[in-house]
Motif scaffolding. Structure first.
Motif, short mmCIF file in Angstrom:
data_model
loop_
_atom_site.label_atom_id
_atom_site.label_comp_id
_atom_site.label_asym_id
_atom_site.label_seq_id
_atom_site.Cartn_x
_atom_site.Cartn_y
_atom_site.Cartn_z
N PRO A 151 0.80 -1.23 0.00
CA PRO A 151 0.00 0.00 0.00
C PRO A 151 0.83 1.28 0.00
N PHE A 152 2.07 1.19 0.49
CA PHE A 152 2.92 2.38 0.53
C PHE A 152 3.67 2.61 -0.78
N LEU A 153 3.46 1.72 -1.77
CA LEU A 153 4.14 1.84 -3.05
C LEU A 153 3.16 1.87 -4.22
N THR A 154 1.89 2.15 -3.94
CA THR A 154 0.89 2.20 -4.99
C THR A 154 0.24 3.57 -5.03
N LEU A 155 -0.51 3.82 -6.08
CA LEU A 155 -1.08 5.13 -6.32
C LEU A 155 -1.99 5.59 -5.19
N GLU A 156 -2.68 4.64 -4.55
CA GLU A 156 -3.62 5.00 -3.51
C GLU A 156 -2.93 5.33 -2.19
N ASP B 111 2.73 15.32 -22.44
CA ASP B 111 2.66 15.00 -21.02
C ASP B 111 3.30 13.63 -20.78
N PRO B 112 4.44 13.55 -20.08
CA PRO B 112 5.12 12.27 -19.88
C PRO B 112 4.62 11.50 -18.66
N THR B 113 3.58 12.02 -17.97
CA THR B 113 3.14 11.39 -16.73
C THR B 113 2.70 9.94 -16.91
N PRO B 114 1.91 9.59 -17.94
CA PRO B 114 1.52 8.18 -18.09
C PRO B 114 2.71 7.25 -18.27
N VAL B 115 3.69 7.68 -19.07
CA VAL B 115 4.89 6.86 -19.28
C VAL B 115 5.67 6.73 -17.98
N ALA B 116 5.81 7.83 -17.25
CA ALA B 116 6.51 7.80 -15.97
C ALA B 116 5.82 6.84 -15.01
N GLU B 117 4.49 6.85 -15.00
CA GLU B 117 3.76 5.95 -14.10
C GLU B 117 3.98 4.50 -14.50
N LEU B 118 3.96 4.20 -15.79
CA LEU B 118 4.23 2.84 -16.24
C LEU B 118 5.61 2.37 -15.78
N MET B 119 6.59 3.24 -15.91
CA MET B 119 7.95 2.87 -15.52
C MET B 119 8.04 2.61 -14.02
N VAL B 120 7.38 3.44 -13.23
CA VAL B 120 7.41 3.26 -11.78
C VAL B 120 6.70 1.96 -11.40
N ARG B 121 5.56 1.70 -12.04
CA ARG B 121 4.81 0.48 -11.72
C ARG B 121 5.61 -0.76 -12.11
N ILE B 122 6.31 -0.72 -13.24
CA ILE B 122 7.14 -1.85 -13.64
C ILE B 122 8.24 -2.08 -12.60
N THR B 123 8.87 -0.99 -12.17
CA THR B 123 9.93 -1.10 -11.17
C THR B 123 9.40 -1.68 -9.86
N VAL B 124 8.26 -1.16 -9.41
CA VAL B 124 7.67 -1.64 -8.16
C VAL B 124 7.31 -3.11 -8.25
N PHE C 81 17.62 -5.19 -19.92
CA PHE C 81 16.15 -5.14 -19.82
C PHE C 81 15.65 -3.72 -20.07
N ALA C 82 16.28 -2.74 -19.43
CA ALA C 82 15.84 -1.36 -19.57
C ALA C 82 15.93 -0.89 -21.02
N ARG C 83 17.02 -1.26 -21.70
CA ARG C 83 17.18 -0.83 -23.09
C ARG C 83 16.14 -1.48 -24.01
N ARG C 84 15.83 -2.73 -23.74
CA ARG C 84 14.89 -3.44 -24.63
C ARG C 84 13.44 -3.08 -24.35
N TYR C 85 13.07 -2.89 -23.05
CA TYR C 85 11.66 -2.78 -22.72
C TYR C 85 11.24 -1.38 -22.22
N LEU C 86 12.14 -0.65 -21.58
CA LEU C 86 11.77 0.65 -21.06
C LEU C 86 12.05 1.79 -22.02
N VAL C 87 13.20 1.73 -22.68
CA VAL C 87 13.56 2.80 -23.61
C VAL C 87 12.48 3.00 -24.70
N PRO C 88 11.89 1.92 -25.26
CA PRO C 88 10.84 2.15 -26.27
C PRO C 88 9.64 2.94 -25.75
#
Length: 210
Positions: free
Chosen positions: A130-135, A164-177, A198-205
């Motif tokens: 719960p301390f690492l999610t949007l809610e 607006d890069p917010t959706p992409v930033a959220e995806l990256m944070v959720r993947i990391t979490v 991994f980051a170059r193949r899946y996050l950079v795109p």
């Protein structure tokens, strides 16, 4: 591009700026950090933190808040500290892609090895969730908006159209979490080189959508 909302801007600043503080609040947060590292979240109470900080329970509530507020404040303080390390690891690199890869490697390694955050993720992942999610409040939003701010500035510096890069930033944070909470995966992320690949193949795109 729409300007970030007031709450988002405040959260992003909360992560990267040193907040106004006082010795007593820091004393309480230091005590909470030690308590959580020693006994975990499940076995810790506000009374335990107050006793360790040598203050009254009322003082803890007045200065920081309840147990959830203590945990959030501790985590946000730790995140604020390692943002400096991530920035140092990525700032001198020439491209947004390189900085993203270096930042992802630094974040994953730092959190995994962190005595408080990494320790709690290993021992009590279901309580940490719960301390690492949007809610949860400020921690998730602050990290997301910190990353969005970095992506926004990178686009401007490279002369790219502003979006607006917010959706992409959220995806990256959720993947990391998700990797932090559940490391069992078909992806091999056991060392820095594997994480970097991994980051170059899946996050950079994902940057093309930012």
């Amino acid at each position: 591009m729409a300007a970030p909302g007031t709450n988002e801007a405040l959260l992003a600043r909360a992560l990267v700026e040193t907040p106004p503080s006082d010795a007593l609040s820091e004393q309480i947060l230091d005590a909470a950090r030690e308590q959580f590292m020693t006994f975990g979240l499940r076995r810790s109470t506000v009374d335990d933190v107050a006793k360790r900080a040598k203050v009254s329970r009322v003082t803890v509530y007045r200065r920081i808040g309840n147990k959830d507020s203590l945990v959030s404040a501790c985590l946000l303080r730790e995140y604020r500290r390692f943002v400096v390390d991530v920035d140092e690891a990525a700032a001198a690199l020439p491209t947004t892609e390189d900085r993203l890869v270096a930042g992802f490697v630094a974040v994953l390694k730092h959190i995994r090895e962190h005595p408080l955050v990494g320790g709690l993720l290993r021992l009590e992942p279901e309580i940490m969730l719960p301390f690492l999610t949007l809610e949860s409040g400020p921690a998730f939003l602050a990290i997301r908006d910190y990353l969005a701010d970095r992506l926004r500035h990178a686009r401007r510096a490279e002369g790219r159209p502003e979006t607006d890069p917010t959706p992409v930033a959220e995806l990256m944070v959720r993947i990391t979490v998700s990797f932090l909470l559940n490391p069992v995966s078909c992806f091999e992320l056991d060392d820095d080189e594997q994480v970097r690949a991994f980051a170059r193949r899946y996050l950079v795109p994902l940057l093309s959508a930012a």
